[in-house]
Write a protein that holds these residues in place. Structure first.
Motif, PDB file in Angstrom:
ATOM      1  N   TRP A  44       3.147  -1.843   6.478  1.00 28.55           N
ATOM      2  CA  TRP A  44       2.843  -3.188   5.961  1.00 28.55           C
ATOM      3  C   TRP A  44       3.157  -4.251   6.987  1.00 28.55           C
ATOM      4  O   TRP A  44       2.870  -5.415   6.780  1.00 28.55           O
ATOM      5  CB  TRP A  44       3.655  -3.470   4.690  1.00 28.55           C
ATOM      6  CG  TRP A  44       3.703  -2.264   3.830  1.00 28.55           C
ATOM      7  CD1 TRP A  44       2.650  -1.719   3.123  1.00 28.55           C
ATOM      8  CD2 TRP A  44       4.812  -1.403   3.633  1.00 28.55           C
ATOM      9  NE1 TRP A  44       3.060  -0.581   2.497  1.00 28.55           N
ATOM     10  CE2 TRP A  44       4.390  -0.355   2.793  1.00 28.55           C
ATOM     11  CE3 TRP A  44       6.141  -1.406   4.082  1.00 28.55           C
ATOM     12  CZ2 TRP A  44       5.234   0.670   2.393  1.00 28.55           C
ATOM     13  CZ3 TRP A  44       6.987  -0.387   3.681  1.00 28.55           C
ATOM     14  CH2 TRP A  44       6.539   0.633   2.853  1.00 28.55           C
ATOM     15  N   GLY A  45       3.797  -3.872   8.086  1.00 31.37           N
ATOM     16  CA  GLY A  45       4.181  -4.820   9.114  1.00 31.37           C
ATOM     17  C   GLY A  45       5.665  -4.733   9.400  1.00 31.37           C
ATOM     18  O   GLY A  45       6.325  -3.752   9.060  1.00 31.37           O
ATOM     19  N   VAL A  88      11.984   0.686  -0.475  1.00 28.52           N
ATOM     20  CA  VAL A  88      11.064   0.270   0.577  1.00 28.52           C
ATOM     21  C   VAL A  88      11.894  -0.284   1.736  1.00 28.52           C
ATOM     22  O   VAL A  88      12.827  -1.051   1.521  1.00 28.52           O
ATOM     23  CB  VAL A  88      10.095  -0.817   0.051  1.00 28.52           C
ATOM     24  CG1 VAL A  88       9.271  -1.408   1.178  1.00 28.52           C
ATOM     25  CG2 VAL A  88       9.199  -0.255  -1.030  1.00 28.52           C
ATOM     26  N   HIS A  89      11.542   0.120   2.943  1.00 26.70           N
ATOM     27  CA  HIS A  89      12.253  -0.358   4.130  1.00 26.70           C
ATOM     28  C   HIS A  89      11.326  -1.264   4.928  1.00 26.70           C
ATOM     29  O   HIS A  89      10.246  -0.852   5.351  1.00 26.70           O
ATOM     30  CB  HIS A  89      12.702   0.817   4.997  1.00 26.70           C
ATOM     31  CG  HIS A  89      13.460   0.397   6.208  1.00 26.70           C
ATOM     32  ND1 HIS A  89      12.890   0.359   7.460  1.00 26.70           N
ATOM     33  CD2 HIS A  89      14.735  -0.010   6.359  1.00 26.70           C
ATOM     34  CE1 HIS A  89      13.786  -0.058   8.338  1.00 26.70           C
ATOM     35  NE2 HIS A  89      14.913  -0.286   7.698  1.00 26.70           N
ATOM     36  N   GLN A 112       0.825  -1.202   0.000  1.00 19.36           N
ATOM     37  CA  GLN A 112       0.000   0.000   0.000  1.00 19.36           C
ATOM     38  C   GLN A 112       0.865   1.261   0.000  1.00 19.36           C
ATOM     39  O   GLN A 112       1.805   1.393   0.777  1.00 19.36           O
ATOM     40  CB  GLN A 112      -0.900  -0.002   1.234  1.00 19.36           C
ATOM     41  CG  GLN A 112      -1.856   1.167   1.302  1.00 19.36           C
ATOM     42  CD  GLN A 112      -2.752   1.070   2.517  1.00 19.36           C
ATOM     43  OE1 GLN A 112      -2.996   0.006   3.052  1.00 19.36           O
ATOM     44  NE2 GLN A 112      -3.255   2.202   2.958  1.00 19.36           N
ATOM     45  N   GLY A 113       0.544   2.187  -0.924  1.00 17.13           N
ATOM     46  CA  GLY A 113       1.242   3.458  -0.995  1.00 17.13           C
ATOM     47  C   GLY A 113       2.446   3.468  -1.920  1.00 17.13           C
ATOM     48  O   GLY A 113       3.043   4.518  -2.138  1.00 17.13           O
ATOM     49  N   ARG A 146      -3.450  -9.767   3.702  1.00 15.38           N
ATOM     50  CA  ARG A 146      -3.049 -10.965   2.962  1.00 15.38           C
ATOM     51  C   ARG A 146      -2.180 -10.580   1.764  1.00 15.38           C
ATOM     52  O   ARG A 146      -1.164 -11.225   1.481  1.00 15.38           O
ATOM     53  CB  ARG A 146      -4.305 -11.714   2.524  1.00 15.38           C
ATOM     54  CG  ARG A 146      -4.040 -13.001   1.804  1.00 15.38           C
ATOM     55  CD  ARG A 146      -5.335 -13.752   1.592  1.00 15.38           C
ATOM     56  NE  ARG A 146      -5.174 -14.771   0.565  1.00 15.38           N
ATOM     57  CZ  ARG A 146      -6.035 -15.742   0.342  1.00 15.38           C
ATOM     58  NH1 ARG A 146      -7.131 -15.827   1.076  1.00 15.38           N
ATOM     59  NH2 ARG A 146      -5.831 -16.616  -0.598  1.00 15.38           N
ATOM     60  N   ARG A 147      -2.543  -9.494   1.064  1.00 14.75           N
ATOM     61  CA  ARG A 147      -1.739  -9.012  -0.069  1.00 14.75           C
ATOM     62  C   ARG A 147      -0.351  -8.584   0.416  1.00 14.75           C
ATOM     63  O   ARG A 147       0.663  -8.913  -0.195  1.00 14.75           O
ATOM     64  CB  ARG A 147      -2.445  -7.849  -0.759  1.00 14.75           C
ATOM     65  CG  ARG A 147      -1.732  -7.368  -2.036  1.00 14.75           C
ATOM     66  CD  ARG A 147      -2.415  -6.167  -2.661  1.00 14.75           C
ATOM     67  NE  ARG A 147      -2.137  -4.972  -1.877  1.00 14.75           N
ATOM     68  CZ  ARG A 147      -3.055  -4.268  -1.208  1.00 14.75           C
ATOM     69  NH1 ARG A 147      -4.323  -4.637  -1.229  1.00 14.75           N
ATOM     70  NH2 ARG A 147      -2.711  -3.197  -0.532  1.00 14.75           N
ATOM     71  N   HIS A 148      -0.297  -7.857   1.536  1.00  6.69           N
ATOM     72  CA  HIS A 148       0.997  -7.430   2.084  1.00  6.69           C
ATOM     73  C   HIS A 148       1.851  -8.638   2.455  1.00  6.69           C
ATOM     74  O   HIS A 148       3.047  -8.672   2.148  1.00  6.69           O
ATOM     75  CB  HIS A 148       0.790  -6.532   3.310  1.00  6.69           C
ATOM     76  CG  HIS A 148       0.248  -5.192   2.974  1.00  6.69           C
ATOM     77  ND1 HIS A 148      -0.338  -4.377   3.916  1.00  6.69           N
ATOM     78  CD2 HIS A 148       0.194  -4.496   1.806  1.00  6.69           C
ATOM     79  CE1 HIS A 148      -0.731  -3.253   3.344  1.00  6.69           C
ATOM     80  NE2 HIS A 148      -0.417  -3.307   2.066  1.00  6.69           N
TER      81      HIS A 148
END
Length: 195
Positions: free
Chosen positions: A154-155, A128-129, A119-120, A174-176
């Motif tokens: 995202w976690g 991405v980190h 997302q984003g 689930r997507r993440h």
């Protein structure tokens, strides 16, 4: 499909990927009364409705048989921390476990098309980190590590442990989870041929 059915489907899907070895992992979804979470020690490959517990946001069981895993307290802490979290899916994979030990300061991703599933993110050119927090058997201490690094949209990975994916909905979570697991598998594979 109810939230309970959607959560059960997500757990079953994760188990079919081989991401819940030896009854590992825990999964939850926010509900009006608190959250539904998997009971401790349940085989995720045979998950059923009676394997879920309804807990309040303090982690106390309101309905269901069995006890939540100790990590249910981390789910409760996350739901209290961020009201936009609607689901948490926690798995144990080789990639997330190994890479979280190799990169304790976090994992940087760049150039992977699959980053756009997070997302984003709208381009593979972004960096991405993925945060990594130190592991602890004390859920209050673990929650403190997470709070210190929040937001983690995202976690996050727990060092030597696995991934906690989050999302506003069960489908987003689930997507993440699927995207992060794919990305981590790519990083792990790359590390093999960079030697």
């Amino acid at each position: 499909m109810t939230s309970q059915d959607e959560l059960l489907a997500a757990i079953s899907w994760a188990a079919q990927q081989g991401w819940t070895p030896a009854t590992g992992g825990n999964f939850s979804a926010r509900m009006p009364q608190g959250y539904l979470v998997t009971a401790s020690g349940r085989d995720k490959t045979r998950i059923q409705a009676d394997d879920l517990l309804l807990c309040d946001l303090e982690g106390q069981v309101l309905e269901g048989n069995g006890k939540p895993s100790a990590e249910s307290d981390l789910h409760a802490a996350l739901y209290r921390l961020d009201p936009t979290i609607g689901c948490i899916l926690h798995t144990h994979t080789v990639a997330s476990t190994v890479l979280s030990r190799r990169f304790p300061e976090g994992i940087k991703l760049n150039g992977f098309e699959m980053q756009k599933a997070l997302q984003g993110n709208h381009t593979h050119d972004a960096t991405v980190h993925l945060p990594v927090v130190p592991n602890s058997q004390d859920m209050n201490e673990l929650a403190d590590h997470v709070r210190t690094g929040w937001p983690m949209p995202w976690g996050f990975l727990v060092a030597g442990h696995g991934i906690y994916a989050v999302g506003e909905t069960i489908a987003a979570c689930r997507r993440h989870l699927e995207a992060i697991e794919f990305l981590l598998a790519c990083v792990l594979e790359e590390s093999r041929w960079s030697k």
